[in-house]
Design a protein around this motif. Structure first.
Motif, mmCIF file in Angstrom:
data_model
loop_
_atom_site.group_PDB
_atom_site.id
_atom_site.type_symbol
_atom_site.label_atom_id
_atom_site.label_comp_id
_atom_site.label_asym_id
_atom_site.label_seq_id
_atom_site.Cartn_x
_atom_site.Cartn_y
_atom_site.Cartn_z
ATOM 1 N N CYS A 90 9.771 46.628 15.534
ATOM 2 C CA CYS A 90 8.303 46.106 14.608
ATOM 3 C C CYS A 90 8.486 46.570 13.362
ATOM 4 C CB CYS A 90 7.328 47.367 15.363
ATOM 5 S SG CYS A 90 5.893 46.893 15.293
ATOM 6 N N PHE A 91 9.483 48.012 13.351
ATOM 7 C CA PHE A 91 9.324 48.783 11.753
ATOM 8 C C PHE A 91 10.461 47.766 10.594
ATOM 9 C CE2 PHE A 91 8.670 52.934 14.033
ATOM 10 C CZ PHE A 91 7.373 53.396 12.684
ATOM 11 N N MET A 92 10.682 47.239 11.248
ATOM 12 C CA MET A 92 11.509 46.158 9.757
ATOM 13 C C MET A 92 11.238 45.504 9.476
ATOM 14 S SD MET A 92 15.135 47.389 11.536
ATOM 15 C CE MET A 92 16.031 45.488 11.485
ATOM 16 N N ARG A 93 10.006 44.449 10.636
ATOM 17 C CA ARG A 93 9.059 42.600 10.501
ATOM 18 C C ARG A 93 7.861 43.630 9.269
ATOM 19 N NH1 ARG A 93 12.923 40.286 11.503
ATOM 20 N NH2 ARG A 93 13.525 40.479 14.003
ATOM 21 N N PHE A 113 2.961 39.493 10.112
ATOM 22 C CA PHE A 113 2.304 39.355 11.499
ATOM 23 C C PHE A 113 1.230 38.601 10.654
ATOM 24 C CE2 PHE A 113 5.152 43.114 11.699
ATOM 25 C CZ PHE A 113 5.429 42.973 12.771
ATOM 26 N N ALA A 114 0.425 38.678 10.099
ATOM 27 C CA ALA A 114 -0.745 38.231 9.760
ATOM 28 C C ALA A 114 -0.879 36.293 9.527
ATOM 29 C CB ALA A 114 -1.579 38.606 8.403
ATOM 30 N N ARG A 162 -1.159 39.666 15.719
ATOM 31 C CA ARG A 162 -2.507 40.933 15.680
ATOM 32 C C ARG A 162 -2.120 41.359 14.208
ATOM 33 N NH1 ARG A 162 -6.497 43.659 17.768
ATOM 34 N NH2 ARG A 162 -6.713 41.938 20.177
ATOM 35 N N THR A 163 -2.264 43.413 13.716
ATOM 36 C CA THR A 163 -1.293 43.450 12.396
ATOM 37 C C THR A 163 -0.199 44.056 13.165
ATOM 38 O OG1 THR A 163 -2.954 45.218 13.055
ATOM 39 C CG2 THR A 163 -3.932 43.777 11.895
ATOM 40 N N LYS A 164 0.746 45.048 12.178
ATOM 41 C CA LYS A 164 1.604 45.444 12.428
ATOM 42 C C LYS A 164 1.783 46.343 12.937
ATOM 43 C CE LYS A 164 6.012 47.008 9.561
ATOM 44 N NZ LYS A 164 6.695 47.818 8.643
ATOM 45 N N GLY A 165 0.263 47.453 12.244
ATOM 46 C CA GLY A 165 0.061 48.588 12.790
ATOM 47 C C GLY A 165 -0.350 47.982 14.320
ATOM 48 N N VAL A 216 6.090 38.117 20.803
ATOM 49 C CA VAL A 216 5.822 38.877 18.284
ATOM 50 C C VAL A 216 7.209 38.424 17.540
ATOM 51 C CG1 VAL A 216 4.929 40.338 17.543
ATOM 52 C CG2 VAL A 216 4.566 39.374 19.175
ATOM 53 N N ARG A 217 8.599 39.618 17.479
ATOM 54 C CA ARG A 217 9.234 39.228 17.505
ATOM 55 C C ARG A 217 10.214 37.859 17.497
ATOM 56 N NH1 ARG A 217 15.294 39.426 18.993
ATOM 57 N NH2 ARG A 217 16.125 40.679 17.133
ATOM 58 N N PRO A 218 10.157 36.634 17.444
ATOM 59 C CA PRO A 218 10.122 35.384 17.479
ATOM 60 C C PRO A 218 9.544 35.155 16.489
ATOM 61 C CG PRO A 218 10.489 35.248 19.331
ATOM 62 C CD PRO A 218 9.924 36.622 19.127
ATOM 63 N N ALA A 219 8.496 35.177 16.274
ATOM 64 C CA ALA A 219 7.658 34.669 15.426
ATOM 65 C C ALA A 219 7.490 35.025 14.193
ATOM 66 C CB ALA A 219 6.017 34.971 15.430
#
Length: 99
Positions: free
Chosen positions: A30-33, A38-39, A44-47, A86-89
């Motif tokens: 998640c830190f690397m994306r 995300f939007a 949802r947001t990265k935060g 989320v990761r694949p998207a």
């Protein structure tokens, strides 16, 4: 009987370490994306995902020192939802892996 308790202890420890590995993997990923992905993908947001995966990592770290429990299950579920949905998207591949 002592052998059964010892087996259960090591089994729960192994499950806690697997859950911890999944949670750390999801947090680092998640830190690397990039945040705009995300939007762009309607997630949802990265935060939001950083907070959830950080909480999952904290919960699974606590479950390693405890004897599992509901925190371990919640942390593993959050990490698995991130990694499976989320990761694949947000990876830019559209959710499908082309081999």
């Amino acid at each position: 009987m002592a052998l059964a308790f010892q087996f259960e202890y090591y089994l729960m420890l192994a499950l806690a370490l697997v859950a911890l590995g999944l949670a750390v993997w999801s947090l680092v990923d998640c830190f690397m994306r990039p945040a705009p992905r995300f939007a762009q993908e309607g997630k949802r947001t990265k935060g939001f995902w950083l907070a959830l995966t950080a909480g999952a990592t904290l919960a699974t770290v606590l479950s390693v020192f405890q004897s599992g429990g509901i925190l371990q299950l919640i942390g593993a579920c959050i990490a698995c939802v991130y990694l499976a949905d989320v990761r694949p998207a947000v990876s830019g591949r559209g959710g499908y892996y082309n081999f």
